[in-house]
Design an enzyme around this catalytic site. Sequence first.
Site, PDB file in Angstrom:
ATOM      1  N   LYS A   1       0.857  -1.186   0.000  1.00  0.00           N
ATOM      2  CA  LYS A   1       0.000   0.000   0.000  1.00  0.00           C
ATOM      3  C   LYS A   1       0.893   1.237   0.000  1.00  0.00           C
ATOM      4  O   LYS A   1       1.452   1.626   1.023  1.00  0.00           O
ATOM      5  CB  LYS A   1      -0.911   0.060   1.226  1.00  0.00           C
ATOM      6  CG  LYS A   1      -2.047   1.098   1.059  1.00  0.00           C
ATOM      7  CD  LYS A   1      -2.559   1.643   2.357  1.00  0.00           C
ATOM      8  CE  LYS A   1      -1.755   2.818   2.836  1.00  0.00           C
ATOM      9  NZ  LYS A   1      -1.809   4.022   1.964  1.00  0.00           N
TER      10      LYS A   1
ATOM     11  N   GLU B   1      10.126   1.188  10.552  1.00  0.00           N
ATOM     12  CA  GLU B   1      11.094   2.267  10.359  1.00  0.00           C
ATOM     13  C   GLU B   1      10.311   3.548  10.568  1.00  0.00           C
ATOM     14  O   GLU B   1       9.564   4.007   9.703  1.00  0.00           O
ATOM     15  CB  GLU B   1      11.698   2.188   8.953  1.00  0.00           C
ATOM     16  CG  GLU B   1      13.008   2.956   8.824  1.00  0.00           C
ATOM     17  CD  GLU B   1      12.789   4.402   8.451  1.00  0.00           C
ATOM     18  OE1 GLU B   1      12.830   5.250   9.374  1.00  0.00           O
ATOM     19  OE2 GLU B   1      12.567   4.684   7.268  1.00  0.00           O
TER      20      GLU B   1
ATOM     21  N   CYS C   1      13.456  10.903   6.943  1.00  0.00           N
ATOM     22  CA  CYS C   1      13.604  10.508   8.348  1.00  0.00           C
ATOM     23  C   CYS C   1      15.060  10.595   8.789  1.00  0.00           C
ATOM     24  O   CYS C   1      15.346  10.718   9.985  1.00  0.00           O
ATOM     25  CB  CYS C   1      13.056   9.102   8.562  1.00  0.00           C
ATOM     26  SG  CYS C   1      13.825   7.855   7.501  1.00  0.00           S
TER      27      CYS C   1
ATOM     28  N   GLU D   1      10.089  16.420  14.558  1.00  0.00           N
ATOM     29  CA  GLU D   1      10.691  16.105  13.268  1.00  0.00           C
ATOM     30  C   GLU D   1      10.211  17.153  12.256  1.00  0.00           C
ATOM     31  O   GLU D   1       9.044  17.182  11.878  1.00  0.00           O
ATOM     32  CB  GLU D   1      10.286  14.705  12.821  1.00  0.00           C
ATOM     33  CG  GLU D   1      11.074  14.202  11.625  1.00  0.00           C
ATOM     34  CD  GLU D   1      10.805  12.741  11.314  1.00  0.00           C
ATOM     35  OE1 GLU D   1      11.617  12.141  10.587  1.00  0.00           O
ATOM     36  OE2 GLU D   1       9.789  12.188  11.795  1.00  0.00           O
TER      37      GLU D   1
END
Length: 858
Positions: free
Chosen positions: A555, A631, A665, A762
Amino acid sequence: MDARAARATLRDVACLAGVHPATASRALNAETRALVALETVGRVEKAARALGYRPDRLARSLKTGHSATVGVVVPDLTNPLFPPIVRGVEEGVEARGYVALVANTDNDDDRERLVVAEMRDRAVDGVVVATARRHHPLLVESARSGWPVVLVNRVTDDLELPSVTVDDTAAARRAVAHLVALGHRRIAHVAGPQHLSTGVSRYRGYRAGLDEAGIPPAPALVSVSRAFSTDEGERCMAQLLARAPVPTAVLAANDMLAIGVLRALRTAGLSCPGEMSVVGFNDVPFMDLVEPPLTTVRLPHYQIGVTAAELLLARIDDPSAVPMSVMLPAALVVRSSCGPPRCRIVDARGRRRPQVRRGEEAARMSTRAVTEHAEAFAAMAGRVPTLCFVGGEWRMAADGSEMDVLDPATGERLASVADGTADDASAAVDAASAALPSWASTAPRARGEVLRRAFELMTECRDELARLVVLENGKTFSDALGEVTYAAEFFRWFAEEAVRNNGEITTAPSGAHKILVLRQPIGVAALVTPWNFPAAMLTRKIGPALAAGCSVVCKPASETPLTALVIAQLLEQAGVPAGVVNVVPSSRSGPFVGRLLGDSRVRKLSFTGSTEVGRILLASAAENVVSCSMELGGNAPFVVFDDADLEAAVSGAMVAKMRNGGEACTAANRFYVQAGVAREFSERLAAAMTALRMGPGLVDGVGLGPLVNESSRDKVAALVDGALAGGAEALVGGAVPDGRGWFYPATVLAGVDPSAPILSTEIFGPVAPVVTFSSEADAIEMANASELGLVSYCYTGDLSRGMRVAEALDCGMVGLNRGLVSDPAAPFGGTKQSGLGREGGHEGMLEYLEQKYIACSW
């Protein structure tokens, strides 16, 4: 005890004691009791005892004699916002003959789980959850079982559940319009915490109100609070008064913040509304006692409860109904805290340098890209699939629905693709399960050759594939070309690893038998990939899964499905049998992935995305004990010591920070630079950032493209505004540019407070906040001060120090005098809440293999 006593609510206690429910809730809580008069506390406690009121536990007697019961889960009944919501729910369900069980969880996760378990054990007919947190276990539980649930203060779109919330953005916009109508042009905002949905929504409304009035936003007029409290309101307002331009009006994102604003004004000798107009938000009854009476945005708390009750009862009556989300309007109650602008002008020099805005060239490029990008995509017509790929066939979504893919550089629709449903997820699992035995038994060399052909095909069409990545993701062409090359390498690496599935034979210590260890394919794997690297994140998962002998259901992110569909097409051309690889785009992530994890044939989940969503998926995967590779988020520190080669450090910083425009990331998120070189490093980095040409990614010479969508751009802008409000200095960038597309300029912030929210979030954008440090120990402590631990970067001229620091950094990967760590041959992954397992390297294939031990004698 009579029925009245058994069903006592906080409202009943307050009525009997002759006080407001907010006062009663404070009097019954040990932490807030000191705020209430002693005589009032005694009266409230006496009333509570008389009625048998216990807000901190489920009233077990309520179920007796009642067959129709609903639960109301509240995180904190001492918060005056919740009692009127509870009252609305109670009266709404009681009108239909239901009894409401009110459970106060005291914001405790363990208690919350116990409450949920008890409500399910007692078979309540449905539940209203009043919460502002993302990870309520009830969300996952209800999504799985279909238990009727209604959310109040919806904060996640990952699950399709009925919800009731207030349109905070529209409410803040209306408050700004009111101030503008009075003649104010310098309107400040004491913003709520940007990690809370309410704070973000109200800040967006503030910005939208300025835009509608044609008032350019000034970051100096925004101060971001760390919490909804009077102390934070006072601190933020003091900051606003210390900078130029001084506002004539203030919108505070919360009632407690507004009270703090008034305190700061009194301290500064400013009158309200004579010299400063103030509007509050989130009005509760005791705000009427504030002097001067505040103009406020009043939230319809009671109506929220009534509406939640209506949605829950409708859900109970018809569980198959499509979940409905209701957004209620807020009212502006105008009082004497607002007036025409009469604030004195203070000539203070701000710390910010002039903002760098997009030039006419960038604006022209973006406008021209509307046509050029459409033509570039049209040139690929017939070669870019837009349907689901299931069982080797291209098909529409089960319900025929489609979703739009937008071009981040222009905001225009690029294409429409099939929008898969949960039924499509099941069909994909059917196909993968049917294909699994044959593929698992295929010779490792044959599997490797298929992956090798996939590498060659991907390499042959890398230019066109890179252009497609630019169009749907926004990154520059050179960046996209690098990603496609990197992505193809995973197919080549795992083509070679497919034949290295080695087992073991050892002799048991007793000598009685042999120990044989085999590694076999784990089974059907669900692969969920993000939008920031639409090619590489997919091949990094498909490559090892196919090498190990697994079949997969993929997906891709709804923002970037086209790249994934093209890769599925290439794998089909490379000889992957039908059903081994299935790719289904879907914007309905919660139900789609929930269906995958609820299927016992799915034995592996590999997910790349945010830590918040990762937690939800881990909880859901636990039901069937699905093996998970996660992750998740990153908050990478970039440490520069004073003995570092600054030229190399800046070069590495540009790679670590600006790859994919900071939307990675692994992106350097926090720059910790030793005091002796901090200014020089910051200025060199600012010069390198300034040299980047911003514009659509397909234009030659462009080094910085747009962010992926508008919400991402707004989040980055809010973080920067908060840092500037906290005293940081923008050496370059720092403002949303004019024109089309979701662009944000390369930004370097110097003098950032070590406690600034931008360092604990982040960023996912082209922003480099710089903090100074003194000693090696300080650098390590600050670098490790995060719940995330994916990657860290360190620059030093002393190899001994570099190895020492690398070992001390609490993370899964370290770039020592390097700004790039990713490599298909290396294990990629993090520690702490950055995830589980590893991708890449030999370890990446082991994630898709189960060990089988055979005890054997010969």
